[in-house]
Design a protein around this motif. Sequence first.
Motif, mmCIF file in Angstrom:
data_model
loop_
_atom_site.group_PDB
_atom_site.id
_atom_site.type_symbol
_atom_site.label_atom_id
_atom_site.label_comp_id
_atom_site.label_asym_id
_atom_site.label_seq_id
_atom_site.Cartn_x
_atom_site.Cartn_y
_atom_site.Cartn_z
ATOM 1 N N VAL A 102 0.838 -1.201 0.135
ATOM 2 C CA VAL A 102 -0.168 0.035 -0.003
ATOM 3 C C VAL A 102 0.643 1.275 0.038
ATOM 4 O O VAL A 102 1.948 1.429 0.692
ATOM 5 C CB VAL A 102 -0.804 0.027 1.183
ATOM 6 N N VAL A 103 0.410 2.136 -0.861
ATOM 7 C CA VAL A 103 1.240 3.477 -0.748
ATOM 8 C C VAL A 103 0.411 4.663 -0.430
ATOM 9 O O VAL A 103 -0.811 4.836 -0.962
ATOM 10 C CB VAL A 103 1.706 3.806 -2.164
ATOM 11 N N VAL A 104 0.699 5.285 0.565
ATOM 12 C CA VAL A 104 -0.319 6.561 0.950
ATOM 13 C C VAL A 104 0.288 7.844 0.573
ATOM 14 O O VAL A 104 1.747 8.065 1.014
ATOM 15 C CB VAL A 104 -0.382 6.412 2.603
ATOM 16 N N VAL A 105 -0.355 8.763 -0.056
ATOM 17 C CA VAL A 105 0.280 9.858 -0.457
ATOM 18 C C VAL A 105 -0.590 11.032 -0.003
ATOM 19 O O VAL A 105 -1.901 10.970 -0.020
ATOM 20 C CB VAL A 105 0.567 10.080 -2.016
ATOM 21 N N ARG A 106 -0.200 12.245 -0.330
ATOM 22 C CA ARG A 106 -0.818 13.477 0.088
ATOM 23 C C ARG A 106 -0.887 14.311 -1.230
ATOM 24 O O ARG A 106 0.268 14.537 -2.009
ATOM 25 C CB ARG A 106 -0.316 14.336 1.103
ATOM 26 N N GLY A 107 -1.884 14.780 -1.727
ATOM 27 C CA GLY A 107 -2.009 15.538 -2.909
ATOM 28 C C GLY A 107 -2.712 16.934 -2.626
ATOM 29 O O GLY A 107 -3.383 17.154 -1.563
ATOM 30 N N GLU A 108 -2.212 18.030 -3.174
ATOM 31 C CA GLU A 108 -2.550 19.487 -2.737
ATOM 32 C C GLU A 108 -2.927 20.005 -4.152
ATOM 33 O O GLU A 108 -2.462 19.713 -5.069
ATOM 34 C CB GLU A 108 -1.299 20.062 -2.008
ATOM 35 N N ARG A 123 -10.406 20.359 -5.703
ATOM 36 C CA ARG A 123 -10.309 19.325 -5.073
ATOM 37 C C ARG A 123 -10.064 18.104 -6.120
ATOM 38 O O ARG A 123 -9.163 17.091 -5.748
ATOM 39 C CB ARG A 123 -11.781 18.854 -4.389
ATOM 40 N N ALA A 124 -10.451 18.145 -7.424
ATOM 41 C CA ALA A 124 -10.289 17.351 -8.383
ATOM 42 C C ALA A 124 -8.628 17.298 -8.739
ATOM 43 O O ALA A 124 -7.942 16.363 -9.001
ATOM 44 C CB ALA A 124 -11.064 17.516 -9.577
ATOM 45 N N GLU A 125 -8.261 18.587 -8.709
ATOM 46 C CA GLU A 125 -6.628 18.560 -8.988
ATOM 47 C C GLU A 125 -5.858 17.962 -7.810
ATOM 48 O O GLU A 125 -4.981 17.518 -8.304
ATOM 49 C CB GLU A 125 -6.404 20.142 -9.014
ATOM 50 N N ALA A 126 -6.534 18.351 -6.460
ATOM 51 C CA ALA A 126 -5.648 17.694 -5.467
ATOM 52 C C ALA A 126 -5.656 15.970 -5.604
ATOM 53 O O ALA A 126 -4.544 15.497 -5.403
ATOM 54 C CB ALA A 126 -6.470 18.190 -4.256
ATOM 55 N N ILE A 127 -6.703 15.595 -5.938
ATOM 56 C CA ILE A 127 -6.723 14.131 -6.209
ATOM 57 C C ILE A 127 -5.742 13.479 -7.472
ATOM 58 O O ILE A 127 -5.146 12.669 -7.165
ATOM 59 C CB ILE A 127 -8.006 13.602 -6.516
ATOM 60 N N ALA A 128 -5.708 14.472 -8.365
ATOM 61 C CA ALA A 128 -4.988 14.192 -9.595
ATOM 62 C C ALA A 128 -3.400 14.107 -9.024
ATOM 63 O O ALA A 128 -2.726 13.461 -9.663
ATOM 64 C CB ALA A 128 -5.282 14.907 -10.802
ATOM 65 N N ASP A 129 -3.231 15.083 -8.167
ATOM 66 C CA ASP A 129 -1.820 15.438 -7.826
ATOM 67 C C ASP A 129 -1.409 14.323 -7.016
ATOM 68 O O ASP A 129 -0.167 13.596 -7.000
ATOM 69 C CB ASP A 129 -1.855 16.737 -7.005
ATOM 70 N N ALA A 130 -2.431 13.660 -6.260
ATOM 71 C CA ALA A 130 -1.953 12.527 -5.242
ATOM 72 C C ALA A 130 -1.887 11.166 -6.090
ATOM 73 O O ALA A 130 -0.687 10.580 -5.954
ATOM 74 C CB ALA A 130 -3.128 12.298 -4.034
ATOM 75 N N LEU A 131 -2.734 11.106 -7.126
ATOM 76 C CA LEU A 131 -2.467 9.923 -7.913
ATOM 77 C C LEU A 131 -1.252 9.922 -8.762
ATOM 78 O O LEU A 131 -0.480 8.931 -8.920
ATOM 79 C CB LEU A 131 -3.453 9.772 -8.938
#
Length: 216
Positions: free
Chosen positions: A7-13, A134-142
């Motif tokens: 599992v990889v845990v990342v933070r997107g902003e 919020r969509a941009e933050a999710i894309a950043d995290a992925l």
Amino acid sequence: MAEQLPVVVVRGEAVREVPPEQAVLSVTASARDRDRDTVLTRLAERSASVRAVLEAYGEGIEKRETSQVSIYPDMGRRSDTPVAYVGSAGTTVTVTDFALLGELMLRLAGLDQVAVAGPWWQLRAGSKAGAEVRAEAIADALQRAREYANAVGARVHRLVEIADESSGGVGGRAFLTAAVSRDTAQLEFDPQMQTVQASVIVRVTITEPDLTTPAD
């Protein structure tokens, strides 16, 4: 039992500056007199004048709300009886047509015993700017998750969880910026840009890493 994947845990902003969608004004009508009935009459008349000005701008004003009405005796420093009565009626005005904002404020400020404060710039509740950031933050995290997976010779396999850390927060920059022309008595405004930000925590599984060391 099937082997669990790593599992990889990342933070997107994501952060974005967008123009405001609303300007909020505070309008207060006041009255003061030794006679209470006179105060009530004047306050009603001045409140009606405020209402008449606001109604003249039609759809340019999104809403108006009575914020507070107060009437109280001013007892003075050394008196058991009122030296005067004081009344005030506040109205919160939300404007969407910024082109009329300067004229509106001047007309309100020109009324007898009426004070105007603002504007405070803001976005609408549920503004699409919040959803976009919020969509941009999710894309950043992925994207970060893919980079981590690639670094160990793996790829992203499955999305496990998205946790919202801060959603669509709007920076509190609600200050008046205006230029006043003495000759034409007009206010010109420069609306303050609004800072919208979001951060998310994303958990994904990745395929089995290739940790073999390349041969020399």
